[in-house]
Design a protein around this motif. Sequence first.
Motif, short mmCIF file in Angstrom:
data_model
loop_
_atom_site.label_atom_id
_atom_site.label_comp_id
_atom_site.label_asym_id
_atom_site.label_seq_id
_atom_site.Cartn_x
_atom_site.Cartn_y
_atom_site.Cartn_z
N ILE A 91 -13.39 15.71 44.67
CA ILE A 91 -14.76 15.42 45.06
C ILE A 91 -15.61 16.70 45.00
O ILE A 91 -16.78 16.65 44.62
N LEU B 57 -18.93 9.58 52.11
CA LEU B 57 -18.59 10.84 51.47
C LEU B 57 -17.72 11.71 52.38
O LEU B 57 -16.73 12.30 51.93
N GLN B 62 -15.07 9.35 49.53
CA GLN B 62 -15.43 8.79 48.22
C GLN B 62 -16.85 9.21 47.90
O GLN B 62 -17.71 9.18 48.77
N LEU B 63 -17.09 9.56 46.65
CA LEU B 63 -18.44 9.97 46.25
C LEU B 63 -19.25 8.75 45.83
O LEU B 63 -18.81 7.97 45.00
N ASP B 124 -12.54 8.28 40.67
CA ASP B 124 -13.98 8.51 40.73
C ASP B 124 -14.79 7.26 40.43
O ASP B 124 -15.98 7.36 40.17
#
Lengths: 290, 338
Positions: A91, B57, B62-63, B124
């Motif tokens: 990330i 986030l 998680q983005l 992602d």
Amino acid sequence: MIFIQQMINGLQIGSIYAVIALGYTMVYGIIKLINFAHGEVMMMGAYFAFLAASAGMPVWAVFLISMVGSALLGMAIERVAYKPLREAPRISALITAIGMSLFLQNLALVIFKADPKVMPRIIPTTPINIGSIQISNITIITFTVSVVFMILLTFFISKTKPGKAMRAVSEDKEAATLMGINANSTITLTFAIGSALAALGGILYALAYTQVAPTLGVLPGLKAFVAAVLGGIGIIPGAMIGGFILGFVETFAKAYISGRWADAIVFGILILVLSVKPTGILGKNVREKV
Amino acid sequence: MDFNNKKNYLFNLGAVIIFFVILKLLMNGNVINRYYQGIIVFICINIIVAGSLNLTLGFLGQLALGHAGFMAVGAYSSALLSIYLRSLELPVIMHLGTALLFGGLISGIIGYLIGLPALRLRGDYLAIITLGFGEIIRVVINNLKFTGGAQGLSGIPKIANFTNAYWIAVVVLAFLYALIRSRHGRAIISIREDEIAAEAVGIDTVKYKALGFTISAFFAGIGGGLFAHYMAYLDPSIFNFMKSVEIVVIVVLGGMGSLTGTILASAVLTSLPELLRNFSEYRLLIYSFVLVVMMIFRPQGIFGTAEFSLKNLMSSPKGFMKKMKRDASGDDLNGGGK
């Protein structure tokens, strides 16, 4: 007739997407990073070409300067921003990539200002008539140049030593290092090639739309990324197939549905692919190891 | 222990009320003029939206790159309902409350539908899918008749003000704080720490990822609705990719996994550009530069996962600083996955 005409338009924009998508997919294949700055490298490539063309350089020099300049830029980005984060959580690397993308875009905004510049016509446009179909020579050049570079890239990756090193590193970095491959320089090489291809896409895009602006890379960059995911991210032939499919979808959506909805349809495809077959058209399911 | 917690909550509630009264008095005394009052409302909105993104986030790891899109969904759906509700002449609280809840619900439902396919996978994919969603929603709003299209939507009742924005932000933060300290919150955090291990101990990772992301989208929608009712006018171009990135910057800078960090970063990053109007050209250049440098040298953000706590500061300033330092150094933050 309109159908064939649209087909040809799709081929032109598709080959540009395919060339840009290659860079995304190569970088993802080797370090598992979505390089969001890729679209901005493409934009910088277009500006390099604009500067070279404005200085009155011949066509081959414009291409060369832009591609070499962008390759150096790509290598610099990798060294400065991504290399320190290679062992960091994914990330962090992803956020860095977004930061890098914004940084380049705003740097271009400060250096070149927001107003679009008219790209000099380094290749004079002459329409070619075949029956009732009219094709611009730019279309033919775009398609030919992209295909030539795709063939060169395929040859490079499958036959040459650095190309094999690249495949080895993307397969297993640790094992490749043990076999005496310099993983760091291979990764840098991947960025250089990917960025040069992005610059090529940038020049062809600027030629097709005759202007250059700091936001030039955003939409084609995102769409090329969709193309890479569509074909199967990390798989080189997948990026090419994905690029052409996306080019066709976009031109046909513009011609037969509505120009204003075309972008929504393109990104809708992305969501559809991810829900149905997230590994993409050519992707294989990989079992996860703990 | 239970008694201590209760005292703690009362103490914090008191601090929040005192802070509110001080701000309100300054506003009534015109020490804070209308212009600065507007900035404070935007800070509250950004706290809600960035706080909601922090859940995805910072706590879920998680983005998500489409929070401006969820803001847009919340803003437009609540604004449209609000325009319709105007004829009923409800009291302001009920009117605003119904509109915001509606905006949040629509946003949450869409968040669930968008997030589920991506959250079933590892990696992602959420970033990609939310990015695509953010682009789609703008095209959709631009081309629909009832959203006003590219001309924007006007005639929204201007019923949001400092008082309700402040208290909504407080409620949202309190909810998020309570959530991440609950059993469900611990499950969410365990996914950030190690998804495979979380699954191995029997946590339904897909369910909790979807839960976290849906709540995140819900509050982003509430924030968007508040924005709509404060601006009284909506333009689809406000909710672009840059807006999403700005929210990510707030969360990253404040510290992924620190709600107090988000409050601080919202306050600083919302007021700075207003105060430094002359440098507006360089604003995003500096933002992006800070983002890259931050990720390389201090990926955990200013606060890391530490929370600023008044009670600890009061009772033992020294021990408090020590604890803050330890948490902020990010020893326990290994991020999502490898």
